[in-house]
Design an enzyme around this catalytic site. Structure first.
Site, PDB file in Angstrom:
ATOM      1  N   CYS A 115     -50.343   3.338 -33.022  1.00 29.74           N
ATOM      2  CA  CYS A 115     -49.717   2.427 -32.061  1.00 29.74           C
ATOM      3  C   CYS A 115     -49.254   1.118 -32.700  1.00 29.74           C
ATOM      4  O   CYS A 115     -48.339   0.473 -32.196  1.00 29.74           O
ATOM      5  CB  CYS A 115     -50.677   2.124 -30.918  1.00 29.74           C
ATOM      6  SG  CYS A 115     -51.096   3.582 -29.936  1.00 29.74           S
ATOM      7  N   HIS A 262     -46.627  -3.441 -27.258  1.00 28.30           N
ATOM      8  CA  HIS A 262     -46.707  -1.992 -27.371  1.00 28.30           C
ATOM      9  C   HIS A 262     -46.973  -1.412 -25.993  1.00 28.30           C
ATOM     10  O   HIS A 262     -47.827  -1.907 -25.249  1.00 28.30           O
ATOM     11  CB  HIS A 262     -47.824  -1.605 -28.343  1.00 28.30           C
ATOM     12  CG  HIS A 262     -48.271  -0.180 -28.203  1.00 28.30           C
ATOM     13  ND1 HIS A 262     -47.395   0.880 -28.292  1.00 28.30           N
ATOM     14  CD2 HIS A 262     -49.501   0.357 -27.969  1.00 28.30           C
ATOM     15  CE1 HIS A 262     -48.059   2.007 -28.117  1.00 28.30           C
ATOM     16  NE2 HIS A 262     -49.327   1.720 -27.915  1.00 28.30           N
ATOM     17  N   ASN A 292     -46.222   6.249 -23.230  1.00 23.42           N
ATOM     18  CA  ASN A 292     -46.611   5.633 -24.502  1.00 23.42           C
ATOM     19  C   ASN A 292     -46.011   6.464 -25.630  1.00 23.42           C
ATOM     20  O   ASN A 292     -46.428   7.594 -25.876  1.00 23.42           O
ATOM     21  CB  ASN A 292     -48.133   5.590 -24.606  1.00 23.42           C
ATOM     22  CG  ASN A 292     -48.631   4.987 -25.907  1.00 23.42           C
ATOM     23  OD1 ASN A 292     -47.878   4.767 -26.842  1.00 23.42           O
ATOM     24  ND2 ASN A 292     -49.932   4.735 -25.976  1.00 23.42           N
TER      25      ASN A 292
END
Length: 335
Positions: A115, A262, A292
């Site tokens: 991530c 993010h 995501n």
């Protein structure tokens, strides 16, 4: 000493839209359950039989970014490719990108920071440019999650979150030290590595052992996430790395024009927004549409925000991420 600035942006997501209602047909879940916990309404998943892979999507996004930078493939001096889902166990996607874009035999570096991958990739590229080694660097974040998710009720806590997609940025040299990347900040805390992980295949649990066991209950090759634990750490580290970046440049929260976090969970972004008292115009979220996309999430969101005119010359833009590792970091940009 040179500075690096973003001169081109691009992103690509598959056409196939998978809604929460679609997922309710695969597992015991529903739209309200998913949206309440994550803020996600839909995501893009690569259709079976599609040509798209992490590298292919990265190449599609890269072509857009290079064109928008006013450059050609021959102007690119180096590639930094961030992903947790490469097409092959090895080699990495960077060399595939070099081939797919028919580039010169330039160097290609792969970043495996999940991530936080795009933040780390930008930091690496920034340092190469600041030292004068390269002039134009292609930085890519791309992920193909859907092929490796447990799409049953057992895996719903993770599988409803992730989507596929890619984004790319061209980072170029500038002698104007008041513009571009002002600073980058990187951190890790490996003692929490197994709180968000895929354990196998790995050297400890390699393919022959998995095949020999033929254990249908073996969940080691599906993503695992201790959601509550990750959430609690994320909101702290997001805040810390944003403040670290501001303070290192003698700035404060009031100076922020745009925060691109993010896209891990809309609830995390909303927590950070409330903590810093940011308006809806000072933060950009698109997890509702794409889920995501890990290393691709920040660059997709940044590109969208820029395309919509939400980022203008002179703006202070902050990119921040937290994820598996644990790793976290920020990039401070004067647009």
């Amino acid at each position: 000493m040179y500075n690096s600035k973003i001169t081109g942006l691009g992103y690509y997501v598959p056409d196939n839209i998978v809604t929460n209602e679609d997922l309710s047909k695969l597992m015991d879940t529903n739209d309200a359950w998913i949206e309440e916990r994550t803020g996600i309404k839909e995501r893009r998943w690569i259709k079976e039989g599609s040509e798209d892979t992490s590298a292919v999507m990265g190449a599609k996004a890269s072509r857009i970014a290079i064109e928008r930078a006013g450059l050609t493939k021959d102007d690119i001096d180096f590639i930094v490719f961030a992903t947790l889902s490469p097409d092959y166990y090895f080699p990495g996607g960077g060399v595939q990108l070099q081939d797919m874009l028919d580039m010169r035999t330039i160097g290609a570096l792969d970043v495996r920071n999940q991530c936080s991958g795009f933040i780390y990739a930008m930091s690496v590229a920034d340092q190469f440019i600041k030292t004068g080694m390269y002039k134009n660097i292609l930085v890519v974040g791309a992920e193909y999650h859907s092929g490796g998710l447990d799409k049953t009720t057992r895996g719903r806590g993770v599988s409803v979150i992730f989507g596929d997609g890619a984004g790319a940025a061209v980072l170029s040299r500038t002698e104007d030290n008041t513009k571009g990347i002002l600073s980058t900040h990187l951190h890790s805390e490996g003692k929490h590595a197994e709180e968000l992980t895929v354990l196998a295949p790995s050297i400890k649990h390699w393919v022959p052992a998995i095949i020999a066991a033929n254990d249908k209950n073996d969940e080691s090759y599906f993503p695992y996430m201790n959601g509550t634990f990750v959430f609690k750490h994320a909101v702290v580290r997001f805040s810390e790395t944003i403040m670290e970046g501001l303070k290192s440049n003698n700035l404060d929260v009031a100076d922020i024009n745009m925060l691109i976090p993010h896209q891990a969970n809309l609830r995390i972004s909303q927590f950070v927004q409330r903590k810093f008292k940011l308006t809806d115009d000072q933060i950009y979220n698109n997890i509702m549409k794409y889920g995501n996309t890990t290393a691709a999430s920040i660059i997709i969101a940044l590109t969208e925000a820029w395309e919509k005119g939400k980022i203008n010359e002179g703006d202070l833009v902050i990119l921040a991420a937290f994820g598996s590792g644990f790793t976290w970091g920020s990039v401070i940009i004067r647009w």
